[in-house]
Design a protein around this motif. Sequence first.
Motif, mmCIF file in Angstrom:
data_model
loop_
_atom_site.group_PDB
_atom_site.id
_atom_site.type_symbol
_atom_site.label_atom_id
_atom_site.label_comp_id
_atom_site.label_asym_id
_atom_site.label_seq_id
_atom_site.Cartn_x
_atom_site.Cartn_y
_atom_site.Cartn_z
ATOM 1 N N UNK A 72 -22.272 22.841 0.387
ATOM 2 C CA UNK A 72 -20.408 22.175 0.761
ATOM 3 C C UNK A 72 -20.335 20.994 1.474
ATOM 4 N N UNK A 73 -21.196 19.999 0.675
ATOM 5 C CA UNK A 73 -21.631 18.370 0.726
ATOM 6 C C UNK A 73 -19.807 18.233 0.442
ATOM 7 N N UNK A 74 -19.444 16.857 1.468
ATOM 8 C CA UNK A 74 -18.603 16.229 1.076
ATOM 9 C C UNK A 74 -18.235 15.480 0.145
ATOM 10 N N UNK A 75 -17.609 14.636 -0.503
ATOM 11 C CA UNK A 75 -17.803 13.706 -1.962
ATOM 12 C C UNK A 75 -18.293 12.758 -1.361
ATOM 13 N N UNK A 76 -18.464 12.033 -2.423
ATOM 14 C CA UNK A 76 -19.568 10.547 -2.331
ATOM 15 C C UNK A 76 -18.854 9.489 -2.950
ATOM 16 N N UNK A 77 -18.325 8.708 -3.347
ATOM 17 C CA UNK A 77 -17.963 7.929 -3.878
ATOM 18 C C UNK A 77 -18.115 5.831 -4.225
ATOM 19 N N UNK A 78 -18.553 6.388 -5.089
ATOM 20 C CA UNK A 78 -19.301 4.452 -5.466
ATOM 21 C C UNK A 78 -18.190 3.935 -5.997
ATOM 22 N N UNK A 79 -17.268 2.982 -5.871
ATOM 23 C CA UNK A 79 -16.769 2.188 -5.605
ATOM 24 C C UNK A 79 -16.085 0.632 -6.486
ATOM 25 N N UNK A 80 -16.553 0.045 -7.571
ATOM 26 C CA UNK A 80 -16.937 -0.580 -8.343
ATOM 27 C C UNK A 80 -15.971 -1.851 -8.465
ATOM 28 N N UNK A 81 -15.505 -2.703 -7.756
ATOM 29 C CA UNK A 81 -14.713 -3.857 -7.651
ATOM 30 C C UNK A 81 -15.136 -4.722 -8.405
ATOM 31 N N UNK A 82 -14.792 -5.966 -8.118
ATOM 32 C CA UNK A 82 -14.564 -7.555 -8.660
ATOM 33 C C UNK A 82 -15.517 -8.027 -7.529
ATOM 34 N N UNK A 83 -16.008 -8.899 -6.957
ATOM 35 C CA UNK A 83 -16.944 -9.196 -6.341
ATOM 36 C C UNK A 83 -15.593 -10.403 -5.119
ATOM 37 N N UNK A 84 -15.414 -10.833 -5.803
ATOM 38 C CA UNK A 84 -14.709 -12.317 -5.925
ATOM 39 C C UNK A 84 -13.333 -11.136 -4.430
ATOM 40 N N UNK A 85 -13.015 -10.310 -4.931
ATOM 41 C CA UNK A 85 -12.105 -9.316 -3.995
ATOM 42 C C UNK A 85 -12.478 -9.398 -2.745
ATOM 43 N N UNK A 86 -13.291 -9.523 -2.104
ATOM 44 C CA UNK A 86 -14.386 -10.074 -0.773
ATOM 45 C C UNK A 86 -14.413 -10.708 -0.533
ATOM 46 N N UNK A 87 -13.672 -11.993 -1.095
ATOM 47 C CA UNK A 87 -13.499 -13.347 -0.656
ATOM 48 C C UNK A 87 -11.690 -13.323 -0.299
ATOM 49 N N UNK A 88 -10.910 -12.251 -0.954
ATOM 50 C CA UNK A 88 -9.688 -13.260 -1.228
ATOM 51 C C UNK A 88 -8.955 -13.092 1.003
ATOM 52 N N UNK A 89 -8.596 -13.705 1.696
ATOM 53 C CA UNK A 89 -8.223 -14.060 2.498
ATOM 54 C C UNK A 89 -7.626 -12.013 3.203
ATOM 55 N N UNK A 90 -6.998 -11.701 2.514
ATOM 56 C CA UNK A 90 -6.457 -10.320 2.826
ATOM 57 C C UNK A 90 -7.363 -9.254 2.425
ATOM 58 N N UNK A 91 -9.053 -9.764 2.470
ATOM 59 C CA UNK A 91 -10.114 -8.739 1.697
ATOM 60 C C UNK A 91 -10.101 -7.059 2.660
ATOM 61 N N UNK A 92 -10.554 -7.693 4.722
ATOM 62 C CA UNK A 92 -10.412 -6.565 5.084
ATOM 63 C C UNK A 92 -9.175 -5.806 5.052
ATOM 64 N N UNK A 93 -7.918 -6.220 4.391
ATOM 65 C CA UNK A 93 -6.669 -5.078 4.431
ATOM 66 C C UNK A 93 -7.159 -4.041 2.939
ATOM 67 N N UNK A 94 -7.047 -5.130 1.676
ATOM 68 C CA UNK A 94 -7.911 -4.108 0.826
ATOM 69 C C UNK A 94 -8.729 -3.596 0.687
ATOM 70 N N UNK A 95 -9.869 -3.760 1.278
ATOM 71 C CA UNK A 95 -10.760 -2.481 2.125
ATOM 72 C C UNK A 95 -10.328 -1.588 2.444
ATOM 73 N N UNK A 96 -9.328 -1.668 3.612
ATOM 74 C CA UNK A 96 -8.820 -0.620 4.337
ATOM 75 C C UNK A 96 -7.937 0.372 3.579
ATOM 76 N N UNK A 97 -7.533 0.097 3.114
ATOM 77 C CA UNK A 97 -6.237 0.454 2.371
ATOM 78 C C UNK A 97 -7.145 1.254 0.778
ATOM 79 N N UNK A 98 -8.092 0.334 0.565
ATOM 80 C CA UNK A 98 -8.395 1.318 -0.707
ATOM 81 C C UNK A 98 -9.914 2.282 -0.261
ATOM 82 N N UNK A 99 -10.417 2.254 0.969
ATOM 83 C CA UNK A 99 -11.669 3.260 1.423
ATOM 84 C C UNK A 99 -10.424 4.298 1.787
ATOM 85 N N UNK A 100 -8.814 4.513 2.514
ATOM 86 C CA UNK A 100 -8.447 5.302 3.149
ATOM 87 C C UNK A 100 -7.957 6.029 2.173
#
Length: 128
Positions: A61-89
Amino acid sequence: MPHLIVYASESDLTGHERELIAALTDAVVAVYGEWARDIAVVQLIGLPDGRWGIGGKPVENPAPRVTFGIKEAAFSRPDAEDIVARLTAGVTDALVTVLGERVRSGAAVELVGVPAGRSSVGGKVDTT
């Protein structure tokens, strides 16, 4: 395009495919907006019992693992930290909603940035 690959035990996925695809797509839409619904890709990869190991031993019963491919540019946005937090949550909450609370503590979500010019659809390089 958002591309989610979910690795989970086959027994967890069986009978939950439609619900999980819908919940994960909704999680993407909650962050990106309704425009992302038609381009969000979800792939469910079921692993038979005994084919998932941690620490050199098979895990039940392992917990799932998700690989989430997104545009690299998303990590350079001013709101990147919020985007990452909201996507993972959101992705984690979708997994929990469909598969149960037991998967929360071990659910892994890895955001993988794809640089412009390093992906294609229909044989055409995406330069955005």
